[in-house]
Design an enzyme around this catalytic site. Structure first.
Site, PDB file in Angstrom:
ATOM      1  N   THR A 111      30.983   7.052  40.508  1.00  0.00           N
ATOM      2  CA  THR A 111      32.408   6.723  40.438  1.00  0.00           C
ATOM      3  C   THR A 111      32.600   5.449  41.240  1.00  0.00           C
ATOM      4  O   THR A 111      32.505   5.452  42.465  1.00  0.00           O
ATOM      5  CB  THR A 111      33.276   7.855  40.998  1.00  0.00           C
ATOM      6  OG1 THR A 111      33.127   9.008  40.162  1.00  0.00           O
ATOM      7  CG2 THR A 111      34.742   7.451  41.024  1.00  0.00           C
ATOM      8  N   LYS A 186      38.233   7.642  34.784  1.00  0.00           N
ATOM      9  CA  LYS A 186      37.990   8.491  35.963  1.00  0.00           C
ATOM     10  C   LYS A 186      39.116   8.314  36.981  1.00  0.00           C
ATOM     11  O   LYS A 186      39.516   9.281  37.644  1.00  0.00           O
ATOM     12  CB  LYS A 186      36.644   8.138  36.594  1.00  0.00           C
ATOM     13  CG  LYS A 186      36.303   8.969  37.837  1.00  0.00           C
ATOM     14  CD  LYS A 186      36.198  10.465  37.537  1.00  0.00           C
ATOM     15  CE  LYS A 186      35.930  11.304  38.783  1.00  0.00           C
ATOM     16  NZ  LYS A 186      34.550  11.168  39.264  1.00  0.00           N
ATOM     17  N   LYS A 254      37.713   7.571  48.962  1.00  0.00           N
ATOM     18  CA  LYS A 254      37.058   6.431  48.312  1.00  0.00           C
ATOM     19  C   LYS A 254      37.596   6.234  46.906  1.00  0.00           C
ATOM     20  O   LYS A 254      37.923   5.104  46.494  1.00  0.00           O
ATOM     21  CB  LYS A 254      35.546   6.667  48.281  1.00  0.00           C
ATOM     22  CG  LYS A 254      34.733   5.525  47.682  1.00  0.00           C
ATOM     23  CD  LYS A 254      34.425   5.711  46.193  1.00  0.00           C
ATOM     24  CE  LYS A 254      33.484   6.866  45.934  1.00  0.00           C
ATOM     25  NZ  LYS A 254      33.116   6.940  44.488  1.00  0.00           N
TER      26      LYS A 254
END
Length: 307
Positions: A111, A186, A254
């Site tokens: 990711t 995502k 993050k």
């Protein structure tokens, strides 16, 4: 059976020479599914002890550098932490790109940002190789069971080549558009996840303070309009004050930073997500950075009766 991977029926596919880079809580079982499906897998991990452990369990080879792993493969896969980690295993004399030959396909499950997907995709193309950004959803349990959801960016012909391998550890993989589209999807996923999680945490805390039997309430709610994967999975663990990861607060912070930076670029307004990001930052400041994202409940709930 080692608890890091569960049995899954695999569709018959032509065995491929695969390199898998990154054997964390997600990558370790994903690479294991590839091996059990009959592919020839060479792994690399920054900590060689984990690579040796994987090799001993699945009876496949491990390599000392990403370049050496990639040199033995027609398809290279990676699942590491962030943009910097991805560049570290992809670039330089020991990076995967140095070992990749023309015609190699690189599938990135990290990711990361859409920007880094486009950057590394261009570098791969200059060497006659291909690149797909393919971030995953489903968490550690999904990786172990081989039921992840994968959202991809790249070319259709590369996707068709990648799909049979990804389906060894996924229940769905979908091409969303050109390079970077998987990462953007995502980000959409993470926006939705934290919104659902915040609502669930507030609901569970409210119900407890109102004196409801929340185990009974969950059994009712999961049969109605409020039902969600988050409620069914995280609701019981919130009530039990069981915050073992899962997916950590650190990793979600993050991911939400990636969302924030992309929103600044595309002009999207995310007022709710920004507030929830502040909630996660508070949890991290309280020392819960390595706990599951359901720790969000701690900011709202009364202490456990046991404590």
């Amino acid at each position: 059976m080692n608890p890091s991977i569960q049995a899954k029926p695999y569709e018959h596919t032509t065995p491929q020479k695969v390199a898998f880079i990154g054997l964390g809580v997600m990558g370790y079982p994903m690479a294991g599914h590839l091996a059990q499906a009959g592919h020839q897998v060479t792994v690399y991990n920054r900590n060689p002890a984990k690579a040796e452990q994987w090799s001993a369990q699945f009876k496949h080879e491990w390599a000392a550098t990403p370049a050496l792993a990639a040199a033995q493969a027609d398809i290279v896969m990676a699942c590491v932490g962030n943009d910097d980690d991805l560049r570290a295993i992809f670039l330089g004399p020991d990076g995967a790109l140095a070992g990749m030959k023309a015609g190699t396909l690189f599938i990135d499950h990290t990711t990361a940002s859409a920007e880094v997907a486009r950057e590394l995709g261009d570098l791969a193309s200059s060497k006659g190789a291909s690149f797909i950004d393919a971030p995953i959803s489903g968490g550690q349990a999904g990786a172990q069971k081989g039921v992840l959801s994968i959202m991809c960016g790249g070319k259709a012909e590369d996707m068709e080549r990648a799909r049979p391998l990804m389906m060894t550890y996924a229940q769905a993989c979908t091409l969303m558009g050109p390079l970077g589209s998987g990462q953007l999807c995502k980000m959409v996923n993470q926006i939705a996840v934290v919104g659902l999680l915040q609502g669930l945490a507030e609901a569970m805390a409210f119900g407890e303070r109102a004196g409801l039997d929340m185990e009974q309430a969950l059994s009712v709610l999961t049969k109605g309009a409020a039902r969600s994967w988050q409620m069914e999975t995280k609701g019981p663990t919130m009530l039990a004050r069981d915050f073992q990861p899962g997916f950590t607060v650190n990793w979600m912070l993050k991911d939400l930073d990636l969302v924030k930076q992309e929103a600044l670029r595309n002009g999207a307004l995310l007022p709710g997500t920004a507030l929830i990001q502040e909630q996660f930052a508070k949890i991290a400041e309280q020392g819960h950075r390595d706990m599951d994202i359901s720790t969000l409940f701690k900011l709202l709930a009364r202490p456990s009766k046991a404590t």
